[in-house]
Design an enzyme around this catalytic site. Structure first.
Site: not given
Ligand code: AMP
Ligand code: MG
Length: 472
Positions: A95-96, A263
């Protein structure tokens, strides 16, 4: 571990080309108002032949994401699902971030350059696709500390400040923005496989398993393992072996990852994606890193259980192609492998020659008890007892433990680091001081100094021992 590794020649390898049809979607990076180079990891760049880039070219590739020669013309936002705090979420994916490039390192390993904070993708949902500069700085610190403590981790390759103001609930806002590049031994997650189960795509899963076995080879399963010639079973064994070792490396490092969702679990067993991590201020199994982890699911002492559980989800996904019994057989190796890994890594950090699993496990328990009783900071504990020294300070004195450690042979250890007055650590106060210098005065020197000090500690430790039976 020398300070600068042998220089590699940049060797692009688009190994994922055959899978890109379904593995991700082509995306473009955000057009940032500025791209100011803040951190380039030349040690990591040297391993993949990219350390000769000028700062200008570096910012072009790792701030504006102009393709690297011979590499992917457009980045790929990867598709995956995952269990987040044990709830299945099909609405995730990069997502980023995205996969930017693939290449060989100086050991011939396939490496990915992936991003964090490079802009929105079809998987962003309500997120802005951005990363805070503080988040990037924290990822530098986590990866450097983990590497110095012998854990297998992604490397923080680049941080470019991007000149936007971000709103975040967990930082004083507005807060500065950045785009980070990570050098990683794959970005194939347990969640990548979970998505293929959810969509019932056995052919794609078979292709992905072949890719993993070919690109990230491991030892064959034990001779008595059922189904040991089946690709899915072979991969299951390799993943269990790597996750058991990864869990042990977190514990020996005193590290709390914070978000051990499926993930965030790389098939290669390389740790990555550092958010609300903490290092232990004292040895406490219930210590929890993420403020939103109300149930303490990913508390320090529950990390081995979390990784075991994630391996269980990997087995569930592989059921699309394999029988239950051989997968469960592999899963049940986690506990014993973890015990071996803890003993091996503990002796390594303590600087003593192992004496066999039973004795070494007793040593681990005695050390843990001593840390709990004295409330000593764990980095100080290991430093003080390194090679059986048992510093005679009231913090450390524990005659029973000293007697136990004295039965061990110290490893040869003449690095000047061991004569320092205090060990390197990464408790939250120091992290905040380093960030505050950047935030308040744009002073990057404390960060630069810390990275250098951590690398010196890494050189003093040398390489962590690898599990027996492993070729890589
Ligand atoms: P994480 O907990 O960082 O592994 O993120 C979990 C999910 O949320 C993943 O699919 C990330 O890409 C998405 N995500 C986290 N922060 C953001 C953001 N600021 N914008 C878009 N997607 C995000
Ligand atoms: Mg992640």
């Amino acid at each position: 571990m020398s300070d600068l590794p042998q220089a590699a020649i940049y060797t692009p390898d688009r190994a994922l080309d055959t899978l890109t049809e379904w593995l991700g979607v082509p995306v473009d990076a955000a057009d940032f108002p500025k791209t100011e180079l803040r951190y380039r990891n030349d040690r990591a760049a040297q391993t993949v032949g990219l350390s000769d880039l000028s700062d200008e070219d570096w910012a072009k590739h790792f701030g504006r994401f102009e393709p690297l020669e011979g590499n992917y013309p457009r980045p790929l936002a990867l598709k995956y699902h995952g269990h987040q705090f044990r709830n299945y979420n099909p609405d995730i994916g990069d997502g980023r971030g995205f996969l930017f490039a693939q290449m060989r390192d100086n050991d011939g390993r396939l490496m990915d350059l992936g991003t964090k904070g490079s802009g929105p993708t079809p998987f962003s949902r309500s997120g802005d696709g951005r990363l805070t500069l503080k988040g990037a700085v924290r990822e530098i610190l986590a990866t450097e500390m983990l590497e110095a403590l012998g854990a297998s981790t992604s490397k923080t390759f680049s941080v470019v400040e991007t000149g936007e103001e971000l709103q975040r609930g967990d930082e004083p806002s507005p807060t500065r923005s950045a785009v980070m590049v990570r050098l990683s031994h794959s970005h194939i997650r347990i969640g990548t496989f979970q998505r293929l189960l959810a969509h019932e795509e056995p052919d794609q899963m078979a292709g992905l398993i072949d890719y993993c076995l070919a690109q990230f080879p491991g030892p064959p399963p034990p001779a008595d393992a059922p189904g040991r010639d089946e690709p899915a079973v072979r991969l299951m064994h390799n993943v269990v072996e790597r996750m058991a070792d990864l869990a042990a490396s977190y514990m020996v490092a005193g590290f709390v990852h914070g978000v051990l969702n499926t993930d965030n679990m790389n098939i290669t067993g390389e740790s990555f994606d550092y958010g609300p991590w903490r290092w232990l201020p004292e040895w406490d199994a219930s210590f929890t890193a993420a403020y939103f982890d109300h149930g303490r699911l990913y508390a320090f002492g529950r990390q081995p259980e979390a990784l075991h559980w994630n391996c269980g989800q990997f087995a569930v996904a592989l059921r699309l192609l394999a029988d239950t019994e051989p997968l469960v057989f592999a899963l049940e190796r986690f506990g014993p492998l973890y015990m071996e890994a803890i003993a091996r890594r503990w002796c390594w950090r303590l600087g003593v020659e192992p004496r066999g699993l039973e004795l070494d496990s007793q040593l681990v328990s005695a050390c843990e008890k001593s840390m709990r009783d004295t409330k000593i900071q764990p980095d100080l504990f290991f430093f003080a007892h390194r090679g059986g020294r048992g510093f005679d300070t009231h913090d450390v004195a524990d005659s029973e433990l000293a007697a136990l450690i004295s039965q061990y042979t110290p490893v040869k250890d003449d690095h000047a680091y061991w004569d320092d007055e205090t060990p390197q650590s990464m408790v939250i106060d120091e992290v905040e001081v380093i960030w505050s210098a950047i935030d308040q005065h744009d002073d990057w020197q404390p960060l630069t100094d810390k990275v250098a000090a951590l690398r010196r500690m890494g050189a003093a430790h040398g390489d962590a021992p690898i599990p027996s039976g492993h070729a890589d």
